[in-house]
Design an enzyme around this catalytic site. Structure first.
Site, PDB file in Angstrom:
ATOM      1  N   ASP A 229      68.057 -17.865  27.087  1.00 50.75           N
ATOM      2  CA  ASP A 229      67.178 -18.633  26.206  1.00 50.75           C
ATOM      3  C   ASP A 229      66.271 -19.505  27.064  1.00 50.75           C
ATOM      4  O   ASP A 229      66.023 -19.197  28.218  1.00 50.75           O
ATOM      5  CB  ASP A 229      68.001 -19.453  25.208  1.00 50.75           C
ATOM      6  N   ASN A 252      63.813 -17.347  28.344  1.00 44.80           N
ATOM      7  CA  ASN A 252      62.600 -17.626  27.577  1.00 44.80           C
ATOM      8  C   ASN A 252      61.646 -18.587  28.264  1.00 44.80           C
ATOM      9  O   ASN A 252      60.776 -19.156  27.608  1.00 44.80           O
ATOM     10  CB  ASN A 252      62.996 -18.175  26.205  1.00 44.80           C
TER      11      ASN A 252
END
Length: 423
Positions: A229, A252
């Site tokens: 993430d 991410n």
């Protein structure tokens, strides 16, 4: 809460002492040394005793040859304390207990297993138990392993978080904090190749980077993250954030946001993120650097992070943000702005957040998004973004591409974006 961190060489050494698990206290110097019980017996009672007896103007030592089993939750209140934290902490794998007994956090319906502050820390969150049980579908109750909550004047170095169940290292209401040499790794040993079972294992962040929120004057240097993430997230009411020398492997990228999820001021101002490597891993690397805000209306949500309640409609300013010197190796997207989080198709361009004075400078490398567009700016019709600068953003839309990528823009002020071809 104030912390004074001193080096190990200046601490008293308790050589020759033996323990059967417990707390040895040096009354004269107000120093508590904690010995682990071993055999996966809960060490929290001894931890609580040490924090209670030496947590006000004292020193607490966790020796480096000790492995502590964290079976229950803890939230000590400390003042003017030095924590020499060399031992390894492993959180228990009792998922039912953790889901039902962690400390609740209203933001995105999350929970926290342990709230404290320290120095020279290794935490094993036993996250693989969670990753395998949920197989990429996050459920409510997964605890964050470590949160700095209501703290000031904190210095943290040589800090390692292994397999966090949720966000790795978080700041909630922190002022004047310095972090150096931080490593967070969330790797699922059971996930098939190409599958992300470690979502929501953000690295560093200001929750109030690493997650930050209600954070002021935060410095982070020499940070490495591997996971699924956001590598770093800078969340509402974060000001004066300085981040340098970062490596993000998978996940991410660097995020400012999400912002505006709740009906409150969600401003972020004065941020520098410099010298960053973005490296694709396990076919998973979505963004490089991006700003994300919610739509400007309450929109029904079904995810656990919204607790089934409508979200959106927050307001504030996102301004004076610099992302510079990024080396991008295969992220799906280059630098971008997206103000449509939470949109169900009916609220595009409605964000109440104003985005301005943003600079993306010196980006090199390539993306793997399968399109010639490497950067997108999608702002708000209510408050069109302006002074968005792309300075020497030289990204190719593929490892072997011969032409540089282009951009796309909408809901921006007239002439509000500079240096991005296609806008």
């Amino acid at each position: 809460m104030r912390f004074s961190i001193i080096s190990l060489v200046s601490l008293p050494l308790f050589l020759g002492l033996t323990y059967a698990g417990g707390v040895e206290k040096d009354e004269r110097n107000n120093v508590c040394t904690v010995k682990a019980n071993g055999k996966q017996k809960d060490d929290m009672p001894n931890l609580f005793k040490a924090f209670k007896e030496c947590g006000n103007g004292g020193t607490i030592i966790f020796p480096e040859d000790q492995s502590y089993w964290i079976g229950t939750r803890l939230n000590p209140l400390l003042n003017d304390v030095t924590v020499q934290w060399r031992g390894k902490w492993t959180f228990s794998d009792n998922l039912d207990y953790r889901r039902n007994n962690s400390f609740p956090v209203a933001f995105q319906n999350h929970r926290v297993g342990f709230i404290i502050s320290g120095h020279n820390v290794t935490i094993d969150g036993n996250g693989n138990t969670w990753y395998t049980a949920e197989k990429g579908v996050t459920q409510s109750g997964r605890p964050m392993p470590f949160v700095f909550w209501n703290v000031s004047e904190v210095n943290v170095e040589n800090f390692y978080v292994k397999d966090p169940p949720l966000w790795s290292l978080n700041i909630m209401n922190g002022t004047n904090m310095r972090f150096n040499n931080i490593y967070c790794n969330a790797t699922s040993v059971d996930a098939p190749y190409g599958y992300n079972w470690v979502q929501n294992t953000d690295g560093f962040g200001s929750f109030s980077a690493v997650n930050t929120m209600d954070a002021v004057n935060i410095q982070l240097t020499n940070f490495v993250y591997q996971g699924g993430d956001d590598c770093i997230t800078i969340k509402p009411r974060s000001y004066n954030i300085d981040i340098q020398n970062v490596t993000c492997v998978g996940g991410n990228g660097i995020a400012v946001g999400s912002l505006g999820q709740y009906l409150e001021d969600s401003s972020v101002e004065n941020v520098r993120v410099d010298k960053v490597k973005i490296i694709r891993y396990n076919e998973d690397m979505h963004n490089s650097a991006y700003i994300k805000t919610w739509v400007g209306a309450l929109v029904p949500q079904s995810s656990y992070e919204s607790a089934g309640l409508p979200c959106g409609g927050g307001w504030g300013n996102v301004r004076n943000i610099l992302f510079s010197n990024f080396e991008v190796q295969g992220a799906n997207a280059g630098p971008s702005v997206n103000q449509d989080s939470g949109n169900n198709g009916s609220y595009s361009g409605s964000s109440l957040m104003t985005v301005s004075n943003i600079v993306f400078a010196n980006f090199t490398g390539y993306t793997s998004g399968g399109t010639s567009v490497t950067s997108k700016v999608s702002c708000s019709e209510v408050h069109p973004c302006y002074n968005i600068e792309f300075d020497d953003v030289l990204l190719y839309p593929g490892k072997n591409a011969s032409n540089l990528g282009t951009g796309s823009c909408k809901y921006t002020a007239n002439g509000g974006v500079h240096g991005l071809e296609g806008c």
